[in-house]
Design a protein around this motif. Sequence first.
Motif, PDB file in Angstrom:
ATOM      1  N   ALA A  62       0.829  -1.206   0.000  1.00 54.68           N
ATOM      2  CA  ALA A  62       0.000   0.000   0.000  1.00 54.68           C
ATOM      3  C   ALA A  62       0.865   1.258   0.000  1.00 54.68           C
ATOM      4  N   ASP A  63       1.982   1.219   0.732  1.00 51.49           N
ATOM      5  CA  ASP A  63       2.923   2.337   0.732  1.00 51.49           C
ATOM      6  C   ASP A  63       3.502   2.526  -0.671  1.00 51.49           C
ATOM      7  N   VAL A  64       3.855   1.433  -1.317  1.00 53.90           N
ATOM      8  CA  VAL A  64       4.405   1.500  -2.673  1.00 53.90           C
ATOM      9  C   VAL A  64       3.401   2.138  -3.629  1.00 53.90           C
ATOM     10  N   ARG A  65       2.132   1.732  -3.527  1.00 51.84           N
ATOM     11  CA  ARG A  65       1.099   2.302  -4.393  1.00 51.84           C
ATOM     12  C   ARG A  65       0.968   3.812  -4.182  1.00 51.84           C
ATOM     13  N   LEU A  66       1.016   4.239  -2.931  1.00 51.61           N
ATOM     14  CA  LEU A  66       0.899   5.671  -2.653  1.00 51.61           C
ATOM     15  C   LEU A  66       2.155   6.423  -3.074  1.00 51.61           C
ATOM     16  N   MET A  67       3.310   5.774  -2.984  1.00 51.93           N
ATOM     17  CA  MET A  67       4.520   6.408  -3.513  1.00 51.93           C
ATOM     18  C   MET A  67       4.399   6.612  -5.013  1.00 51.93           C
ATOM     19  N   LYS A  68       3.849   5.627  -5.705  1.00 57.50           N
ATOM     20  CA  LYS A  68       3.653   5.770  -7.150  1.00 57.50           C
ATOM     21  C   LYS A  68       2.700   6.926  -7.441  1.00 57.50           C
ATOM     22  N   ALA A  69       1.609   7.011  -6.704  1.00 59.52           N
ATOM     23  CA  ALA A  69       0.649   8.095  -6.924  1.00 59.52           C
ATOM     24  C   ALA A  69       1.307   9.451  -6.706  1.00 59.52           C
ATOM     25  N   GLU A  70       2.102   9.562  -5.666  1.00 65.54           N
ATOM     26  CA  GLU A  70       2.779  10.825  -5.383  1.00 65.54           C
ATOM     27  C   GLU A  70       3.787  11.167  -6.483  1.00 65.54           C
ATOM     28  N   ALA A  71       4.506  10.155  -6.961  1.00 66.18           N
ATOM     29  CA  ALA A  71       5.487  10.393  -8.023  1.00 66.18           C
ATOM     30  C   ALA A  71       4.798  10.898  -9.291  1.00 66.18           C
ATOM     31  N   LYS A  98      -1.918  18.445  -0.373  1.00 63.76           N
ATOM     32  CA  LYS A  98      -2.600  18.298   0.910  1.00 63.76           C
ATOM     33  C   LYS A  98      -3.363  16.988   0.985  1.00 63.76           C
ATOM     34  N   ALA A  99      -4.073  16.649  -0.074  1.00 61.87           N
ATOM     35  CA  ALA A  99      -4.843  15.412  -0.097  1.00 61.87           C
ATOM     36  C   ALA A  99      -3.924  14.185  -0.100  1.00 61.87           C
ATOM     37  N   GLU A 150      -3.823  11.296   2.700  1.00 59.74           N
ATOM     38  CA  GLU A 150      -4.086   9.890   2.371  1.00 59.74           C
ATOM     39  C   GLU A 150      -2.986   8.983   2.901  1.00 59.74           C
ATOM     40  N   ARG A 151      -1.750   9.450   2.825  1.00 58.17           N
ATOM     41  CA  ARG A 151      -0.665   8.652   3.398  1.00 58.17           C
ATOM     42  C   ARG A 151      -0.870   8.493   4.908  1.00 58.17           C
ATOM     43  N   GLY A 152      -1.370   9.526   5.553  1.00 59.50           N
ATOM     44  CA  GLY A 152      -1.655   9.416   6.979  1.00 59.50           C
ATOM     45  C   GLY A 152      -2.769   8.440   7.268  1.00 59.50           C
ATOM     46  N   PHE A 153      -3.843   8.475   6.479  1.00 54.50           N
ATOM     47  CA  PHE A 153      -4.956   7.548   6.701  1.00 54.50           C
ATOM     48  C   PHE A 153      -4.515   6.099   6.557  1.00 54.50           C
ATOM     49  N   GLU A 154      -3.672   5.834   5.587  1.00 48.86           N
ATOM     50  CA  GLU A 154      -3.267   4.455   5.295  1.00 48.86           C
ATOM     51  C   GLU A 154      -2.133   3.975   6.187  1.00 48.86           C
ATOM     52  N   LEU A 155      -1.184   4.854   6.518  1.00 51.38           N
ATOM     53  CA  LEU A 155       0.088   4.414   7.107  1.00 51.38           C
ATOM     54  C   LEU A 155       0.320   4.931   8.523  1.00 51.38           C
ATOM     55  N   TYR A 156      -0.717   5.459   9.179  1.00 50.55           N
ATOM     56  CA  TYR A 156      -0.514   6.023  10.510  1.00 50.55           C
ATOM     57  C   TYR A 156       0.095   5.006  11.473  1.00 50.55           C
ATOM     58  N   GLN A 175       6.008  14.171   6.240  1.00 49.79           N
ATOM     59  CA  GLN A 175       5.767  15.587   6.514  1.00 49.79           C
ATOM     60  C   GLN A 175       6.927  16.474   6.052  1.00 49.79           C
ATOM     61  N   ILE A 176       8.129  16.000   6.210  1.00 52.16           N
ATOM     62  CA  ILE A 176       9.279  16.775   5.736  1.00 52.16           C
ATOM     63  C   ILE A 176       9.211  16.945   4.227  1.00 52.16           C
ATOM     64  N   ARG A 177       8.916  15.875   3.519  1.00 46.35           N
ATOM     65  CA  ARG A 177       8.865  15.934   2.053  1.00 46.35           C
ATOM     66  C   ARG A 177       7.762  16.882   1.576  1.00 46.35           C
ATOM     67  N   PHE A 178       6.649  16.938   2.318  1.00 45.18           N
ATOM     68  CA  PHE A 178       5.528  17.791   1.939  1.00 45.18           C
ATOM     69  C   PHE A 178       5.613  19.188   2.559  1.00 45.18           C
ATOM     70  N   GLY A 179       6.654  19.441   3.354  1.00 42.04           N
ATOM     71  CA  GLY A 179       6.866  20.778   3.885  1.00 42.04           C
ATOM     72  C   GLY A 179       5.985  21.168   5.050  1.00 42.04           C
ATOM     73  N   THR A 180       5.428  20.197   5.788  1.00 42.08           N
ATOM     74  CA  THR A 180       4.534  20.512   6.912  1.00 42.08           C
ATOM     75  C   THR A 180       5.110  20.129   8.274  1.00 42.08           C
ATOM     76  N   PHE A 181       6.310  19.572   8.288  1.00 42.36           N
ATOM     77  CA  PHE A 181       6.856  19.028   9.533  1.00 42.36           C
ATOM     78  C   PHE A 181       7.016  20.094  10.609  1.00 42.36           C
ATOM     79  N   ASN A 182       7.366  21.292  10.227  1.00 44.85           N
ATOM     80  CA  ASN A 182       7.640  22.344  11.202  1.00 44.85           C
ATOM     81  C   ASN A 182       6.407  23.160  11.584  1.00 44.85           C
TER      82      ASN A 182
END
Length: 515
Positions: free
Chosen positions: A408-417, A452-453, A457-463, A472-479
């Motif tokens: 599932a992580d791999v699928r979401l990585m593909k979607a993000e890519a 944002k979405a 979605e990564r949070g919903f699936e991989l929490y 969060q670092i990759r999406f710029g929200t960690f800080n």
Amino acid sequence: MKNITLKISAICATGLLFTATSCTKLNETVYGSKSVSNGNAGSASDLNGVYAQLNGQANQANTYALQEHPTDEMMGPTRGTDWGDFGTWRKLHTHTWDALHQQISDTWDELNTGVYRATQVINTSGVSAQIKGEASFLRAYFMWQVVDLYGQAPFRDPAAPSDENPKVYNRSDATDFIIKDLQLAESSLGAATSIGKASKAAAEALLAKVYLNKAVYKATSVGGPFTFDKADMDKVIGYANSIADAGYQIEPAGKYFQDFAWDNTEKSQDIIFGIINTATNAPANTHNRWRMGMHYNQSPGGWNGFTTLADFYNNFDPKDERRGGDYPGLTELNGLNTGFLVGQQYGPGHKALTTRGGAPLIFTPKVDLNYSTEAQGIRVIKYFPKPNADGSVNDDNATNTLIILRYADVRLMKAEAIMRGGTDPKGETALSIVNSIRVPRGAAALTTVDEKAMLAERGFELYYEGWRRNDQIRFGTFNNPVDQRPSASDKTRTVYPIPQRAVDSNPNLKQNAGY
């Protein structure tokens, strides 16, 4: 047998702190070095020793804590005298750690020991291609965690003189080193014969992870901004497609929590790589994952520690099965639900539970990082125990495989890519992939996918699986500010400091900016 002094840092006597109690006092002993055997490495038994170094990933402290506590999905509130632990959990959540922080030091030791032991096996003359491939994957995994968490990586050649300081790779060069290790593993290893062993698919999944984050690791300044190269995104998509062709599948509707159940080793279609636990041998006992949040009076008795943040929980679609609920063979016997525990809690026989003081045990969204009561905070049950017929639980050897990589992580990585500019030769879109995961879970289909979405979605699936900080670092929200951390932190917090005792022992290490 020759011993080599491993001068990466002090290494504690055990990598399994906090596995027995909820609020064990932190070990404050400082060690100057660690002697690691440099005997006849390279056999299957030596490789097993490298695999054993992964067992610390099951600990609710160290790597897992550093990847989860500073994020928007976990915190460790102090409850009276419980879980104070010199402020270690509070400092992680509030981004106020320093180079003397115990979790930061212990994680550095644990991961770099894994790198060194894998290198011993790889460098052994005459080692088989299979063993070298597995060891290369393991070394890449340990070094990737070091690079992701600390931004630089020490490296010692086992053949080097014992008094020689280890060389240090900067983040960019270490990333290139990791990719070469994984490419070797990919070419050396075949299809998985066991989810507990490195395989071609495992190497490809970690390669996808590295390429997806390559912009972070190659950035000229820590914390971004990041520029995602199309060629890197195409790599992510290619590896994801290869893994799909190997036959991995996402669990069907109604079966999300099957991936984390006591029989996931046999039943999961999603696990690519993990640590297998059995009733007689549980080296990476997953009971930490439920006991760290469960209340003392639940079954099994928990440590009443970590919680999620109310805002994270509230973002879920109420119909999303990933939010949790009854699980057959668990809830009707034991009273425990999966997912997020909020409201009145129950035990075996559906008996309403109480606090130690006799009040109804009602988990509330409200939580105070410094002064929580024993019932405050929403708890999370991602993995869960197998109850006996009477609802009781003996989880000394929990049989859930601890997942490190899953499809599932791999699928979401593909979607993000794809969202970041990559091209899929199979013609899928980011939206179609995300909805192929959301809809079977009961969540409403999205009409568009933006950053944002995608992060949500990564949070919903991989929490609670140890990926949130990285995401969060990759999406710029960690800080960004979150509950109990009202102000934004500095971007230098996107990497941890090099432990002070490591800097003191190796002049090739330079402290990270901001520390």
